[in-house]
Design an enzyme around this catalytic site. Sequence first.
Site, PDB file in Angstrom:
ATOM      1  N   LYS A 136       0.838  -1.194   0.000  1.00  0.00           N
ATOM      2  CA  LYS A 136       0.000   0.000   0.000  1.00  0.00           C
ATOM      3  C   LYS A 136       0.873   1.244   0.000  1.00  0.00           C
ATOM      4  O   LYS A 136       1.997   1.159   0.498  1.00  0.00           O
ATOM      5  CB  LYS A 136      -0.957   0.029   1.201  1.00  0.00           C
ATOM      6  CG  LYS A 136      -0.364  -0.282   2.587  1.00  0.00           C
ATOM      7  CD  LYS A 136       0.804   0.458   3.148  1.00  0.00           C
ATOM      8  CE  LYS A 136       0.786   1.926   3.340  1.00  0.00           C
ATOM      9  NZ  LYS A 136       2.049   2.456   3.972  1.00  0.00           N
ATOM     10  N   TYR A 221      -4.331   4.261   6.254  1.00  0.00           N
ATOM     11  CA  TYR A 221      -4.835   3.308   7.256  1.00  0.00           C
ATOM     12  C   TYR A 221      -6.171   3.776   7.828  1.00  0.00           C
ATOM     13  O   TYR A 221      -7.052   2.964   8.116  1.00  0.00           O
ATOM     14  CB  TYR A 221      -3.818   3.121   8.387  1.00  0.00           C
ATOM     15  CG  TYR A 221      -2.649   2.256   8.002  1.00  0.00           C
ATOM     16  CD1 TYR A 221      -2.748   0.865   8.010  1.00  0.00           C
ATOM     17  CD2 TYR A 221      -1.444   2.829   7.618  1.00  0.00           C
ATOM     18  CE1 TYR A 221      -1.677   0.078   7.645  1.00  0.00           C
ATOM     19  CE2 TYR A 221      -0.368   2.040   7.250  1.00  0.00           C
ATOM     20  CZ  TYR A 221      -0.491   0.665   7.266  1.00  0.00           C
ATOM     21  OH  TYR A 221       0.566  -0.121   6.900  1.00  0.00           O
TER      22      TYR A 221
HETATM   23  P1  NAD Z   1      12.537   1.526   2.049  1.00  0.00           P
HETATM   24  O1  NAD Z   1      13.082   2.821   1.568  1.00  0.00           O
HETATM   25  O2  NAD Z   1      13.048   1.005   3.333  1.00  0.00           O
HETATM   26  O3  NAD Z   1      12.754   0.396   0.942  1.00  0.00           O
HETATM   27  C1  NAD Z   1      12.462   0.633  -0.405  1.00  0.00           C
HETATM   28  C2  NAD Z   1      13.254  -0.333  -1.256  1.00  0.00           C
HETATM   29  O4  NAD Z   1      13.007  -0.039  -2.634  1.00  0.00           O
HETATM   30  C3  NAD Z   1      14.769  -0.231  -1.044  1.00  0.00           C
HETATM   31  O5  NAD Z   1      15.322  -1.508  -0.966  1.00  0.00           O
HETATM   32  C4  NAD Z   1      15.257   0.486  -2.293  1.00  0.00           C
HETATM   33  O6  NAD Z   1      16.559   0.115  -2.642  1.00  0.00           O
HETATM   34  C5  NAD Z   1      14.257   0.015  -3.332  1.00  0.00           C
HETATM   35  N1  NAD Z   1      14.166   0.909  -4.491  1.00  0.00           N
HETATM   36  C6  NAD Z   1      14.048   0.484  -5.752  1.00  0.00           C
HETATM   37  N2  NAD Z   1      14.043   1.525  -6.590  1.00  0.00           N
HETATM   38  C7  NAD Z   1      14.142   2.620  -5.845  1.00  0.00           C
HETATM   39  C8  NAD Z   1      14.192   4.016  -6.150  1.00  0.00           C
HETATM   40  N3  NAD Z   1      14.106   4.470  -7.403  1.00  0.00           N
HETATM   41  N4  NAD Z   1      14.286   4.880  -5.120  1.00  0.00           N
HETATM   42  C9  NAD Z   1      14.339   4.443  -3.839  1.00  0.00           C
HETATM   43  N5  NAD Z   1      14.302   3.132  -3.489  1.00  0.00           N
HETATM   44  C10 NAD Z   1      14.217   2.243  -4.497  1.00  0.00           C
HETATM   45  O7  NAD Z   1      10.957   1.711   2.095  1.00  0.00           O
HETATM   46  P2  NAD Z   1       9.933   0.782   2.863  1.00  0.00           P
HETATM   47  O8  NAD Z   1       9.621   1.363   4.179  1.00  0.00           O
HETATM   48  O9  NAD Z   1      10.402  -0.627   2.810  1.00  0.00           O
HETATM   49  O10 NAD Z   1       8.605   0.956   1.970  1.00  0.00           O
HETATM   50  C11 NAD Z   1       8.427   0.251   0.760  1.00  0.00           C
HETATM   51  C12 NAD Z   1       6.930   0.094   0.475  1.00  0.00           C
HETATM   52  O11 NAD Z   1       6.346  -0.641   1.534  1.00  0.00           O
HETATM   53  C13 NAD Z   1       6.157   1.404   0.402  1.00  0.00           C
HETATM   54  O12 NAD Z   1       5.180   1.321  -0.604  1.00  0.00           O
HETATM   55  C14 NAD Z   1       5.490   1.527   1.756  1.00  0.00           C
HETATM   56  O13 NAD Z   1       4.280   2.252   1.733  1.00  0.00           O
HETATM   57  C15 NAD Z   1       5.247   0.066   2.078  1.00  0.00           C
HETATM   58  N6  NAD Z   1       5.197  -0.201   3.534  1.00  0.00           N
HETATM   59  C16 NAD Z   1       4.163  -0.900   4.025  1.00  0.00           C
HETATM   60  C17 NAD Z   1       4.078  -1.176   5.372  1.00  0.00           C
HETATM   61  C18 NAD Z   1       2.948  -1.997   5.924  1.00  0.00           C
HETATM   62  O14 NAD Z   1       2.836  -2.124   7.143  1.00  0.00           O
HETATM   63  N7  NAD Z   1       2.126  -2.586   5.084  1.00  0.00           N
HETATM   64  C19 NAD Z   1       5.070  -0.711   6.224  1.00  0.00           C
HETATM   65  C20 NAD Z   1       6.143  -0.005   5.694  1.00  0.00           C
HETATM   66  C21 NAD Z   1       6.194   0.249   4.331  1.00  0.00           C
END
Ligand code: NAD
Length: 371
Positions: A136, A221
Amino acid sequence: MSSRREFVQKIATSALGLPVLLNSSSLFAYTNNHYDGPLLRVAIMGLGSYGTRVAEAMQSCRKAKLVGVISGTPSKVAIWQSKYGIEGKNCYNYDNFDEIKDNPDIDAVYVITPNGLHCEFTKRVAAAGKHVICEKPMGINAREGQEMVDACRAVNVKLLIGYRMHFEAKTLKIVGMRKKGEFGKIIFFQGQSGFIIGDPNQWRLNKKLSGGGAMMDIGIYSINGARYMIGEEPIWVTAQETKNDPVKFKEGIDETIQFQLGFPGGAVASCLSTYAVNHLDRFYLAGIEGWAEMQPSTGYGPIKARTHKGELTDPHITHQTVQMDEMAGIILENKQPVIPVDGEEGVKDMKIIDAIYKAVKTGKKIDLTSS
Ligand code: NAD
């Protein structure tokens, strides 16, 4: 009885009252529950903070197994390979992952990248003939969401959105009570979702990659919660924005939005989405004959919930473990979840987000019945 089961039972007996041990014993008991059906073999795309959390949680899954990765960082791939026993033939990068179509050992890809990449990556995974689980918000607007639904439907693969709360025990208990009429006619929902965001240079504050600010990330949420707690689809929305730090929260990145949703049965939701308050995570549902309160309501848990009938005591099991097992059931056995997690469910939230931004911009009440 296996020695592991005995161990679990001992912990459960001796640790009564100690939430941490009880939680882990619930997880042991969950994992130990016998299952010998088909496994959903999953590749995770995006090995960041949430991808790592999902990978850890999947180690306790019964029906879903982490077998592959898609990443732009070879050093991370090597670490994941040794940590989770991932074979080299199941490792891809963002340039070559279309080749996954020729890999019979991967059933589904879980897209856990920045929001602005979800749509493109989902369409490419679908074109490779694999099921998609996407985090999401599913995209950065309803148009993208619909494109994702259409792309998956066209090639007959499933699209599920990572709505982990739709499988959470206390959430489901309250939804069940509401369905049975135990709260009477629903009048009011309050949703508060927020945290203080740190590093000003992160992708969450970059419009192209995030699609927006707190609303896309955490406010969703409260939108989603209002819908499943009330059990109806909203017919109008009003919204107001407050921005205290226009340097950090640039044009198109919302810091704080309060919004109101009107429902056909007469209920109203009043919600707050913010990047300016920490630990803001509370749902309150009020009907004529009862109420439910959850705080925390959507964090990683344990969720705390009580109703007019008392405290809910359903055991905490790591959300992403349950989510991935339930999603395996949906994909492999066509199981129907109590609260939908399909692409259409994601589009409903995206349409409301679009309308909230429109309401902020125009100052007008936006009709949701025509879209
Ligand atoms: P994060 O920044 O920790 O991780 C993102 C990942 O995407 C990294 O590994 C990064 O290298 C990669 N990536 C690929 N292309 C990229 C680019 N062009 N720029 C930046 N990063 C790039 O982020 P996150 O917290 O893991 O969030 C990722 C997704 O998960 C989001 O859509 C967020 O909304 C979702 N999320 C959901 C929950 C949940 O509880 N459902 C919790 C946290 C995050």
